[in-house]
Design an enzyme around this catalytic site. Structure first.
Site, PDB file in Angstrom:
ATOM      1  CG  HIS A 124     -18.601  14.355  19.915  1.00  0.00           C
ATOM      2  ND1 HIS A 124     -18.125  13.844  18.733  1.00  0.00           N
ATOM      3  CD2 HIS A 124     -17.947  13.687  20.903  1.00  0.00           C
ATOM      4  CE1 HIS A 124     -17.213  12.923  18.990  1.00  0.00           C
ATOM      5  NE2 HIS A 124     -17.082  12.798  20.300  1.00  0.00           N
ATOM      6  CB  SER A 169     -18.370   6.108  16.662  1.00  0.00           C
ATOM      7  OG  SER A 169     -16.964   5.964  16.749  1.00  0.00           O
TER       8      SER A 169
HETATM    9  P1  AMP Z   1     -14.735  10.723  22.098  1.00  0.00           P
HETATM   10  O1  AMP Z   1     -14.443  11.969  21.350  1.00  0.00           O
HETATM   11  O2  AMP Z   1     -15.094   9.574  21.225  1.00  0.00           O
HETATM   12  O3  AMP Z   1     -13.699  10.406  23.131  1.00  0.00           O
HETATM   13  O4  AMP Z   1     -16.057  11.034  22.905  1.00  0.00           O
HETATM   14  C1  AMP Z   1     -16.150  12.145  23.762  1.00  0.00           C
HETATM   15  C2  AMP Z   1     -17.363  11.982  24.632  1.00  0.00           C
HETATM   16  O5  AMP Z   1     -18.514  11.901  23.788  1.00  0.00           O
HETATM   17  C3  AMP Z   1     -17.342  10.678  25.443  1.00  0.00           C
HETATM   18  O6  AMP Z   1     -17.873  10.932  26.731  1.00  0.00           O
HETATM   19  C4  AMP Z   1     -18.217   9.762  24.642  1.00  0.00           C
HETATM   20  O7  AMP Z   1     -18.821   8.757  25.421  1.00  0.00           O
HETATM   21  C5  AMP Z   1     -19.241  10.729  24.085  1.00  0.00           C
HETATM   22  N1  AMP Z   1     -19.853  10.201  22.880  1.00  0.00           N
HETATM   23  C6  AMP Z   1     -19.223   9.681  21.797  1.00  0.00           C
HETATM   24  N2  AMP Z   1     -20.127   9.225  20.909  1.00  0.00           N
HETATM   25  C7  AMP Z   1     -21.348   9.471  21.431  1.00  0.00           C
HETATM   26  C8  AMP Z   1     -22.703   9.235  21.001  1.00  0.00           C
HETATM   27  N3  AMP Z   1     -22.958   8.635  19.846  1.00  0.00           N
HETATM   28  N4  AMP Z   1     -23.704   9.622  21.800  1.00  0.00           N
HETATM   29  C9  AMP Z   1     -23.463  10.227  23.000  1.00  0.00           C
HETATM   30  N5  AMP Z   1     -22.224  10.466  23.460  1.00  0.00           N
HETATM   31  C10 AMP Z   1     -21.185  10.104  22.695  1.00  0.00           C
END
Ligand code: AMP
Length: 286
Positions: free
Chosen positions: A32, A184
């Site tokens: 993030h 993640s």
């Molecule tokens: P989330 O909080 O998991 O919903 O993710 C928020 C945003 O961060 C989304 O657009 C995800 O695709 C992106 N994101 C999550 N993990 C990663 C990662 N390892 N690398 C790049 N972007 C990420």
């Protein structure tokens, strides 16, 4: 950095400056962080970078981890501030949803018949609904999403086109741990043993991208065996090769595609993907 937790506040702060939005569910990690810093550089000195942190109930199905999803508001605030965020938008569920609200945006079903779609009925409708709310409240010029959630990116691009929303949707590369595991928020659910096996996902996806056999089935078979033998604690939910734009399954890798997988380790459902070039063409990275 200003922290706003209500919809009136974020509307009031509309500044006329170009806005970049990075939507997240919090529990922020270095993946993030990179996304937010990319947002900062896209916004430039003049523009405004808005990060939203919201665990969106409508994208979680029954029996999924909405209640237990990690919430780390204090750490999220310092990461956002250090990464150059101007506005951190952290609304409550009551701020974004009316009581008993039913209407919502439907994801284009042509894009949700594969990968996470069948596994998580209604998930992408919930994603579209919340992203449309965020877009309409925050009015970003650019919104940044990770390719880690490739199908989500495709669905949001489609929704943005269909609803004629004046937002440029940009996809950013997946940030990984040194051993290849995609970062993640759900990785923290993994036991030490599960964590040790989890890099098998990316290894298997890489084997698909490096395999020059045109037939998807042959590539998938090898990769599936790899996951089964190297990650015996994992249960494969899907392992598919789909067209990069349409998300339709490909029997032959004859166009730009992604290989994508979801694997359950106990309660943790991990997803990952890699971009693959058409057979006999150099790979496009991932
Ligand atoms: P989330 O909080 O998991 O919903 O993710 C928020 C945003 O961060 C989304 O657009 C995800 O695709 C992106 N994101 C999550 N993990 C990663 C990662 N390892 N690398 C790049 N972007 C990420």
């Amino acid at each position: 950095m200003i922290i706003i937790d209500n919809t009136e506040g974020i509307r009031r702060h509309s500044s006329g400056k170009p806005r970049v939005l990075v939507p997240t569910m919090g529990a922020l990690h270095p993946g993030h962080d990179r996304l937010i810093r990319k947002g900062r550089s896209l916004a430039g000195k003049e523009g405004q970078l808005v990060v939203s942190v919201f665990v969106n109930p409508t994208q979680f199905g029954d029996g999924e981890d909405f209640e237990s999803y990690p919430r780390t508001p204090g750490e999220d605030q310092s990461l956002c501030s250090t990464a150059g965020t101007d506005i951190l938008f952290q609304p409550t569920v009551e701020q974004l949803y009316s009581e008993g609200e039913e209407a919502g945006i439907k994801a284009d079903t042509r894009l949700t018949g594969t990968l996470c779609g069948p596994d998580r009925p209604g998930h992408f409708d919930g994603v579209c609904t919340v992203v449309e709310k965020l877009f309409s409240l925050i009015e970003p010029d650019i919104a940044l999403f990770g390719k880690k959630d490739y199908q989500q990116l495709a669905v949001i691009r489609q929704m943005t086109r269909d609803l004629k929303l004046p937002v440029r949707v940009i996809g950013a590369e997946t940030i990984r741990e040194e051993d290849g595991l995609a970062m993640s928020s759900r990785n923290r659910y993994l036991s030490a043993q599960q964590r040790a096996q989890a890099p098998a996902l990316f290894k298997a996806l890489k084997s698909i991208s490096e395999n020059n056999t045109p037939e998807s089935a042959a590539r998938i078979k090898t990769a599936r065996n790899m996951i089964t033998s190297e990650a015996p604690l994992g249960k494969i939910s899907y392992l598919q090769i789909v067209d990069r734009q349409t998300m339709q399954e490909l029997s032959t890798v004859d166009r730009p595609a992604i290989a994508a997988t979801a694997v359950h380790f106990g309660n943790a459902r991990l997803i990952d993907n890699i971009e693959i070039a058409p057979a006999n063409q150099p790979n496009a990275g991932g």
